[in-house]
Design a protein around this motif. Structure first.
Motif, short mmCIF file in Angstrom:
data_model
loop_
_atom_site.label_atom_id
_atom_site.label_comp_id
_atom_site.label_asym_id
_atom_site.label_seq_id
_atom_site.Cartn_x
_atom_site.Cartn_y
_atom_site.Cartn_z
N GLU A 58 0.94 -1.17 -0.20
CA GLU A 58 0.25 0.13 0.44
C GLU A 58 0.53 1.17 -0.61
N ARG A 59 2.49 1.23 0.78
CA ARG A 59 3.00 1.90 0.78
C ARG A 59 3.41 2.58 -0.14
N SER A 60 3.64 1.86 -1.31
CA SER A 60 4.33 1.76 -2.65
C SER A 60 3.26 1.83 -3.94
N ARG A 61 2.29 1.57 -3.73
CA ARG A 61 1.16 2.14 -4.61
C ARG A 61 0.99 3.29 -4.05
N LEU A 62 0.91 4.11 -2.78
CA LEU A 62 0.79 5.89 -2.73
C LEU A 62 1.11 6.08 -3.04
N GLN A 63 2.71 5.51 -3.05
CA GLN A 63 4.73 6.48 -3.08
C GLN A 63 4.31 6.72 -4.91
N SER A 64 3.88 5.29 -5.95
CA SER A 64 3.72 5.52 -6.98
C SER A 64 2.08 6.39 -7.53
N LEU A 65 1.73 6.70 -6.44
CA LEU A 65 0.78 7.74 -6.82
C LEU A 65 1.31 8.78 -6.90
N LEU A 66 1.67 9.06 -6.32
CA LEU A 66 2.30 10.91 -5.98
C LEU A 66 3.57 10.98 -6.42
N ASP A 67 4.36 10.04 -6.92
CA ASP A 67 4.92 10.25 -8.01
C ASP A 67 4.17 10.76 -9.82
N ALA A 68 2.74 10.37 -9.82
CA ALA A 68 2.61 9.79 -11.63
C ALA A 68 2.08 11.36 -10.71
N GLY A 69 1.14 12.06 -10.28
CA GLY A 69 0.19 13.08 -10.29
C GLY A 69 1.84 14.01 -10.01
N SER A 70 2.80 14.25 -9.37
CA SER A 70 4.07 15.10 -10.29
C SER A 70 4.02 15.28 -11.33
N GLY A 71 4.16 14.15 -11.99
CA GLY A 71 4.28 13.81 -13.27
C GLY A 71 2.85 14.34 -14.76
N SER A 72 2.11 14.35 -13.80
CA SER A 72 0.89 14.53 -14.78
C SER A 72 0.88 15.79 -15.89
N ASN A 73 1.39 16.21 -15.09
CA ASN A 73 1.40 17.85 -16.01
C ASN A 73 2.53 17.61 -17.37
N GLN A 74 3.55 17.00 -17.56
CA GLN A 74 4.13 16.94 -18.23
C GLN A 74 3.88 15.92 -19.29
N ALA A 75 3.20 14.80 -18.36
CA ALA A 75 2.39 13.96 -19.87
C ALA A 75 1.33 14.25 -20.25
N ALA A 76 0.88 15.34 -20.10
CA ALA A 76 -0.34 15.64 -20.69
C ALA A 76 -0.07 16.79 -21.60
N GLN A 77 1.39 17.31 -21.00
CA GLN A 77 2.11 18.32 -22.71
C GLN A 77 2.21 17.30 -23.35
N GLN A 78 2.90 15.86 -23.22
CA GLN A 78 3.58 15.15 -24.69
C GLN A 78 2.25 14.82 -25.56
N ARG A 79 1.02 14.10 -24.56
CA ARG A 79 -0.34 13.87 -24.93
C ARG A 79 -0.54 14.90 -25.88
N VAL A 80 -0.71 15.61 -25.65
CA VAL A 80 -1.61 17.13 -26.56
C VAL A 80 -0.20 16.98 -27.86
N GLY A 81 0.88 16.73 -27.42
CA GLY A 81 1.65 17.71 -28.55
C GLY A 81 1.18 15.93 -29.45
N THR A 82 1.45 14.93 -29.15
CA THR A 82 1.31 13.69 -29.99
C THR A 82 0.14 13.78 -30.93
N LEU A 83 -1.18 13.86 -29.95
CA LEU A 83 -2.42 14.60 -30.56
C LEU A 83 -2.35 15.58 -31.89
#
Length: 343
Positions: free
Chosen positions: A96-121
Motif C-alpha cells: 500500500e505504501r508503494s502504491r501511494l508513493q507511485s500515485l504521488l510520483d504520477a501526480g507530480s509528473g502528470s502535467n508533463q505527460a499531458a503536454q506530451q499527449r497534446v503534442g502527439t494528438l
C-alpha cells in the motif's frame, strides 16, 4: 581257643555313633543354608519393592514432562501463526505504501505527460488531414476512372448487342443447316437402304437355289456348313464358290453406289454353344467365329472387293438366333451374317 575268641571280639568296630554325628552335622548345614536363603530372599524382596516404587515415580515424571512438552509445542505453533499473520500484514502495508508513493510520483509528473499527449494528438491530427487530402485526390482520380469505365462498358454493351444479333442470325443459319443435314442424311439412308435392297435382291437371284442361305431382317445369313468344315475356318469348295458370287455382286454394286455414301459390308461370325476342346487350332468359339469372319473377308479382298469396304467381327456363341440345345437350334446358330451398313 579262649585267646582266639578274645582276639575276634577286639577286632569288631561300632560305626553307628559316627554316622549319627555326620547326619547331625549335615542337618545343621542344611538348616544354615535355608536360613541364609530365607534372609537373602527377604532382603531381595525389599530391594525389588523399592525399585518398583522408584520406577513408578519415574514414569509419572515422564508423563508430566510429555504433557508439558505438548503444551510447549502448541504454544510454539500459535506463536508461529501469529508471526506469519504479522508478516502478511507487513507485506500488505508495504504494498500500500508503494502504491501511494507511485500515485504521488504520477501526480507530480502528470502535467508533463499531458503536454506530451497534446503534442502527439496534434501531430496525429496533422497526419490525418494530410491523409484526407490524399484520399480526396484519389477519389477524384477514381471518379475519372469510373467515367472512363462507363464509356468502355457502353461500348462493350453495344458490341455485345451487335454480337447477339449476329449470333441470332448464325443460329438461324445453323438451324437451317441442321435441317438440311438431316434431310441429306435421311436421303443418304434412303439411298443406302435402296442399294441394300438392290444388293439383297441380287444375292437372292444369285443364291436362290441354296436352302442354307436365308434373309433375317437386314442381314444375309449363311449356315456355317455351307462355307466351312466342322471346327475349321478354311473355306470349303462350295463356300469358295458362293463367296466368289458374293464378291462379284459387291464389285458391281460398288460401281453403282455414289462415292459420298460411306458404306461397308460387315461380316459377322457366330458359333453354337458347344465348347471346343481347347487342344485344337482354336481354343474357344470366340477365336473360331472371328477366324471364319476374317477368312470370308480375306477371300472377298482376294477377289477384288476393296478392303476398306469390309469389316470382320466374331461373336462366338453369345448372339444365338435360336435358343436351346437342340441340334436344330445349334445348326441355326452356326452361321455367317452379311450386313450392308454405314461406317
Amino acid at each position: 581257643m579262649a585267646l582266639a575268641r578274645n582276639s575276634r571280639h577286639k577286632r569288631t568296630v561300632d560305626y553307628w555313633p559316627g554316622f549319627v554325628d555326620a547326619l547331625s552335622t549335615l542337618l545343621m548345614a542344611i538348616m544354615f543354608l535355608l536360613t541364609v536363603f530365607v534372609v537373602g530372599q527377604f532382603i531381595l524382596s525389599r530391594e525389588i519393592s523399592g525399585r518398583d516404587e522408584v520406577l513408578n515415580r519415574l514414569n509419572s515424571q515422564i508423563n508430566e514432562l510429555t504433557q508439558a512438552l505438548a503444551l510447549e509445542k502448541s504454544g510454539k505453533q500459535d506463536l508461529e501463526d501469529s508471526v506469519a499473520n504479522l508478516q502478511a500484514s507487513l507485506s500488505m502495508a508495504e504494498g500500500e505504501r508503494s502504491r501511494l508513493q507511485s500515485l504521488l510520483d504520477a501526480g507530480s509528473g502528470s502535467n508533463q505527460a499531458a503536454q506530451q499527449r497534446v503534442g502527439t494528438l496534434t501531430q496525429q491530427l496533422d497526419e490525418q488531414k494530410q491523409a484526407s487530402a490524399r484520399a480526396l485526390s484519389q477519389v477524384d482520380l477514381l471518379n475519372q476512372q469510373i467515367a472512363a469505365l462507363r464509356s468502355q462498358i457502353a461500348a462493350v454493351e453495344a458490341a455485345l448487342q451487335a454480337s447477339e444479333e449476329k449470333d441470332q442470325t448464325s443460329q438461324v443459319k445453323i438451324a437451317d443447316l441442321g435441317r438440311r443435314l438431316n434431310v441429306a442424311l435421311a436421303q443418304r439412308v434412303q439411298e443406302l437402304n435402296r442399294y441394300r435392297s438392290d444388293f439383297f435382291g441380287r444375292l437372292r437371284e444369285i443364291l436362290s437355289d441354296r436352302d442354307n442361305i436365308r434373309i433375317v431382317g437386314d442381314r444375309f445369313v449363311f449356315q456355317s456348313e455351307v462355307l466351312f468344315p466342322s471346327g475349321s475356318a478354311d473355306l470349303n469348295p462350295d463356300g469358295q464358290t458362293e463367296m466368289a458370287k458374293l464378291a462379284a455382286a459387291l464389285i458391281d454394286l460398288s460401281k453403282e453406289i455414289p462415292p459420298e455414301i460411306n458404306w461397308v459390308l460387315r461380316v459377322d461370325g457366330h458359333t453354337d454353344n458347344v465348347p471346343l476342346s481347347g487342344t485344337g487350332r482354336y481354343p474357344d468359339n470366340w477365336a473360331l467365329s472371328s477366324a471364319r469372319a476374317i477368312a470370308v473377308v480375306k477371300f472377298l479382298i482376294a477377289h477384288g472387293v476393296p478392303a476398306d469396304r469390309l469389316v470382320a467381327a466374331g461373336f462366338g456363341e453369345f448372339q444365338p438366333l435360336a435358343p436351346g440345345d437342340a441340334p436344330e437350334a445349334r445348326a441355326a446358330n452356326r452361321r455367317i451374317e452379311l450386313k450392308l451398313t454405314e461406317k
